[in-house]
Design an enzyme around this catalytic site. Structure first.
Site, PDB file in Angstrom:
ATOM      1  N   LYS A   1      10.965 -29.660  12.943  1.00 46.11           N
ATOM      2  CA  LYS A   1       9.705 -28.959  13.229  1.00 46.11           C
ATOM      3  C   LYS A   1       9.367 -27.966  12.132  1.00 46.11           C
ATOM      4  O   LYS A   1      10.238 -27.508  11.372  1.00 46.11           O
ATOM      5  CB  LYS A   1       9.768 -28.241  14.580  1.00 46.11           C
ATOM      6  CG  LYS A   1      10.897 -27.211  14.749  1.00 46.11           C
ATOM      7  CD  LYS A   1      10.623 -25.838  14.159  1.00 46.11           C
ATOM      8  CE  LYS A   1      11.795 -24.885  14.317  1.00 46.11           C
ATOM      9  NZ  LYS A   1      11.763 -23.694  13.474  1.00 46.11           N
TER      10      LYS A   1
ATOM     11  N   ASP B   1      14.883 -23.787  20.628  1.00 44.70           N
ATOM     12  CA  ASP B   1      14.069 -24.826  19.983  1.00 44.70           C
ATOM     13  C   ASP B   1      14.282 -26.212  20.586  1.00 44.70           C
ATOM     14  O   ASP B   1      13.571 -27.159  20.242  1.00 44.70           O
ATOM     15  CB  ASP B   1      14.402 -24.916  18.478  1.00 44.70           C
ATOM     16  CG  ASP B   1      13.853 -23.731  17.689  1.00 44.70           C
ATOM     17  OD1 ASP B   1      12.979 -23.005  18.224  1.00 44.70           O
ATOM     18  OD2 ASP B   1      14.292 -23.547  16.542  1.00 44.70           O
TER      19      ASP B   1
ATOM     20  N   MET C   1      14.293 -25.768  10.342  1.00 45.27           N
ATOM     21  CA  MET C   1      13.528 -26.898  10.893  1.00 45.27           C
ATOM     22  C   MET C   1      14.148 -27.441  12.178  1.00 45.27           C
ATOM     23  O   MET C   1      13.835 -28.552  12.604  1.00 45.27           O
ATOM     24  CB  MET C   1      13.389 -28.004   9.848  1.00 45.27           C
ATOM     25  CG  MET C   1      12.557 -27.556   8.645  1.00 45.27           C
ATOM     26  SD  MET C   1      12.163 -28.918   7.549  1.00 45.27           S
ATOM     27  CE  MET C   1      11.014 -29.856   8.560  1.00 45.27           C
ATOM     28  N   ALA C   2      15.040 -26.657  12.771  1.00 44.66           N
ATOM     29  CA  ALA C   2      15.620 -26.978  14.084  1.00 44.66           C
ATOM     30  C   ALA C   2      16.502 -28.228  14.086  1.00 44.66           C
ATOM     31  O   ALA C   2      16.517 -28.989  15.053  1.00 44.66           O
ATOM     32  CB  ALA C   2      14.531 -27.102  15.146  1.00 44.66           C
ATOM     33  N   GLY C   3      17.262 -28.399  13.002  1.00 48.32           N
ATOM     34  CA  GLY C   3      18.132 -29.572  12.891  1.00 48.32           C
ATOM     35  C   GLY C   3      19.173 -29.655  13.997  1.00 48.32           C
ATOM     36  O   GLY C   3      19.331 -30.691  14.649  1.00 48.32           O
ATOM     37  N   GLY C   4      19.887 -28.564  14.218  1.00 51.22           N
ATOM     38  CA  GLY C   4      20.916 -28.556  15.268  1.00 51.22           C
ATOM     39  C   GLY C   4      20.287 -28.783  16.636  1.00 51.22           C
ATOM     40  O   GLY C   4      20.814 -29.538  17.462  1.00 51.22           O
ATOM     41  N   SER C   5      19.155 -28.142  16.859  1.00 54.65           N
ATOM     42  CA  SER C   5      18.445 -28.302  18.132  1.00 54.65           C
ATOM     43  C   SER C   5      18.020 -29.754  18.324  1.00 54.65           C
ATOM     44  O   SER C   5      18.104 -30.307  19.436  1.00 54.65           O
ATOM     45  CB  SER C   5      17.207 -27.414  18.164  1.00 54.65           C
ATOM     46  OG  SER C   5      17.569 -26.080  17.950  1.00 54.65           O
ATOM     47  N   ALA C   6      17.570 -30.386  17.253  1.00 57.68           N
ATOM     48  CA  ALA C   6      17.143 -31.792  17.330  1.00 57.68           C
ATOM     49  C   ALA C   6      18.323 -32.680  17.737  1.00 57.68           C
ATOM     50  O   ALA C   6      18.169 -33.637  18.503  1.00 57.68           O
ATOM     51  CB  ALA C   6      16.590 -32.249  15.982  1.00 57.68           C
TER      52      ALA C   6
ATOM     53  N   VAL D   1      20.090 -28.922   6.856  1.00 57.32           N
ATOM     54  CA  VAL D   1      21.005 -28.084   7.647  1.00 57.32           C
ATOM     55  C   VAL D   1      20.671 -26.608   7.395  1.00 57.32           C
ATOM     56  O   VAL D   1      20.482 -26.197   6.246  1.00 57.32           O
ATOM     57  CB  VAL D   1      22.479 -28.366   7.255  1.00 57.32           C
ATOM     58  CG1 VAL D   1      23.428 -27.403   7.968  1.00 57.32           C
ATOM     59  CG2 VAL D   1      22.841 -29.805   7.569  1.00 57.32           C
TER      60      VAL D   1
ATOM     61  N   GLY E   1      17.996 -25.061   7.788  1.00 57.67           N
ATOM     62  CA  GLY E   1      16.777 -25.028   6.978  1.00 57.67           C
ATOM     63  C   GLY E   1      15.578 -24.428   7.683  1.00 57.67           C
ATOM     64  O   GLY E   1      14.485 -24.404   7.132  1.00 57.67           O
TER      65      GLY E   1
HETATM   66  P1  ATP Z   1      16.512 -23.238  13.760  1.00 55.32           P
HETATM   67  O1  ATP Z   1      15.312 -23.617  12.988  1.00 55.32           O
HETATM   68  O2  ATP Z   1      16.567 -23.840  15.140  1.00 55.32           O
HETATM   69  O3  ATP Z   1      16.810 -21.776  13.770  1.00 55.32           O
HETATM   70  P2  ATP Z   1      17.987 -24.277  11.588  1.00 55.32           P
HETATM   71  O4  ATP Z   1      17.227 -25.534  11.366  1.00 55.32           O
HETATM   72  O5  ATP Z   1      17.707 -23.126  10.696  1.00 55.32           O
HETATM   73  O6  ATP Z   1      17.801 -23.862  13.088  1.00 55.32           O
HETATM   74  P3  ATP Z   1      20.412 -25.749  11.948  1.00 55.32           P
HETATM   75  O7  ATP Z   1      20.340 -26.937  11.059  1.00 55.32           O
HETATM   76  O8  ATP Z   1      20.198 -25.956  13.388  1.00 55.32           O
HETATM   77  O9  ATP Z   1      19.475 -24.571  11.439  1.00 55.32           O
HETATM   78  O10 ATP Z   1      21.822 -25.077  11.673  1.00 55.32           O
HETATM   79  C1  ATP Z   1      22.124 -23.726  11.956  1.00 55.32           C
HETATM   80  C2  ATP Z   1      23.631 -23.580  12.098  1.00 55.32           C
HETATM   81  O11 ATP Z   1      24.003 -24.179  13.336  1.00 55.32           O
HETATM   82  C3  ATP Z   1      24.402 -24.303  11.020  1.00 55.32           C
HETATM   83  O12 ATP Z   1      24.793 -23.425  10.015  1.00 55.32           O
HETATM   84  C4  ATP Z   1      25.621 -24.890  11.766  1.00 55.32           C
HETATM   85  O13 ATP Z   1      26.751 -24.101  11.554  1.00 55.32           O
HETATM   86  C5  ATP Z   1      25.269 -24.802  13.240  1.00 55.32           C
HETATM   87  N1  ATP Z   1      25.165 -26.117  13.911  1.00 55.32           N
HETATM   88  C6  ATP Z   1      25.632 -26.410  15.132  1.00 55.32           C
HETATM   89  N2  ATP Z   1      25.361 -27.672  15.470  1.00 55.32           N
HETATM   90  C7  ATP Z   1      24.704 -28.228  14.457  1.00 55.32           C
HETATM   91  C8  ATP Z   1      24.155 -29.525  14.226  1.00 55.32           C
HETATM   92  N3  ATP Z   1      24.247 -30.516  15.103  1.00 55.32           N
HETATM   93  N4  ATP Z   1      23.502 -29.724  13.070  1.00 55.32           N
HETATM   94  C9  ATP Z   1      23.378 -28.717  12.171  1.00 55.32           C
HETATM   95  N5  ATP Z   1      23.904 -27.494  12.322  1.00 55.32           N
HETATM   96  C10 ATP Z   1      24.549 -27.227  13.456  1.00 55.32           C
END
Ligand code: ATP
Length: 306
Positions: free
Chosen positions: A13, A143, A106-111, A102, A104
């Site tokens: 996102k 997210d 863009m809610a990668g972990g949430s996805a 990762v 970033g």
């Molecule tokens: P958001 O936009 O939701 O704040 P983000 O996109 O900035 O999240 P993520 O990629 O979700 O960040 O990763 C944030 C941290 O969460 C990472 O540094 C990692 O240690 C942890 N994490 C836990 N599960 C995951 C996953 N499945 N994928 C990526 N990171 C994860």
């Protein structure tokens, strides 16, 4: 063992707006945000495994070395919660193929968590409604509900209370990715530090932005993009300011740090313009990886079921 599996594709996102209120008593900030799901996807394959094997997680993709594979992984947590709530034996393997950057913004972990919730529903024919799945997700991360619903939506509370928003047309994005991430809690802390002593208003959604989306006006949308975390993200990673300036100098309709960053999203007029922006940003030498994406796209959906 040749067990059954389900693969779910889940989008990342961009926050078209992120309005951050004051720190409240629970230690969180209320936000008013406008999410758009974009065509950068992680694929999550959930497979039932031998009794006693437990939950395992594997991840492939760029810069995934820092992603935890244990119970700190949001996908792992989502699997545990789904198994507990729906009486499923927790013997599952979760394979994640990452394109969403990762850490970033863009809610990668949430996805990944959203993908596991949709995947387990499909794998075990649970017939859970989307609303219920979003509710399960909201217990784990703010997210997650949006990664399940996708499209364009307003998020309130901590971002987990989702209301679909009217949006016309397709928007063309150029995303400048960074090789090292920013921690969301660290960016919020920096935001609090920068605002120290200031009175902070309650978060509200920008009417001009909603109007731009409704009329499909990318020029107006470009002007209305805003993110209260941008100053904090730029303070922690000053190179982001330079990237934003370069994109705007090269004619982007708008540029914004996505969520807590460090991904920077530039809005282009159409596909051709977005290609021009990619070439210009590449030749500027200030951005590592640049990808194109369009939005809005659908939320988590099953793409394979064996
Ligand atoms: P958001 O936009 O939701 O704040 P983000 O996109 O900035 O999240 P993520 O990629 O979700 O960040 O990763 C944030 C941290 O969460 C990472 O540094 C990692 O240690 C942890 N994490 C836990 N599960 C995951 C996953 N499945 N994928 C990526 N990171 C994860």
């Amino acid at each position: 063992m040749n067990s059954k599996s389900t693969t779910v594709r889940v989008p990342g996102k961009i926050n078209l707006q992120l309005s951050v209120g004051p720190l409240n008593k629970t230690g969180y900030h209320d936000v008013a945000t406008v999410f758009q799901a974009v065509s950068l996807y992680d694929d999550i394959t959930v497979r039932a495994t031998e009794p006693g094997s437990g939950i395992t997680v594997s991840v492939v993709g760029e810069h995934t070395e820092t992603v935890p594979l244990d119970n700190k992984n949001l996908a792992f947590k989502a699997a545990e919660l789904m198994c507990k709530d729906y009486g499923i034996t927790p013997d599952l393997s979760i394979a994640i193929k990452k394109s969403i950057p990762v850490a970033g913004g863009m809610a990668g972990g949430s996805a990944n968590a959203g993908g596991v919730i949709v995947g387990i529903d499909s794998l075990f024919n649970l017939g859970i409604s989307r609303n219920e799945m979003e509710k399960v997700g909201s217990a784990l991360g703010s997210d997650i509900p949006f990664t399940i619903s996708g499209g364009t939506a307003i998020g309130t509370g901590r971002g987990e209370q989702i209301t679909p928003a009217l949006s016309r047309g397709t928007y063309y994005w150029v995303l400048a990715l960074s090789s090292s991430g920013l921690s969301t809690p660290a960016v919020y802390q920096e935001c609090d530090r920068l605002r120290d002593g200031l009175s902070v208003a309650a978060p509200i959604v920008n009417g001009a932005l909603m109007q731009a989306l409704m009329s499909g006006d990318s020029f107006a949308l470009g002007k209305a993009l805003s993110n209260d975390l941008q100053a904090a993200a730029c303070s922690l990673k000053p190179a982001l300011r330079l990237i934003l300036d370069v994109g705007m100098d090269y004619g982007a309709l708008g540029g914004i740090v996505s969520g807590s960053g460090p991904t920077v999203a530039f809005l282009a007029e159409n596909e051709e313009h977005s290609l021009d922006l990619v070439v210009a940003l590449t030749s500027s030498g200030v951005v590592g990886t640049i990808v194109q994406a369009t939005g809005p796209v659908a939320g988590a959906r099953v793409i394979e079921h064996h």
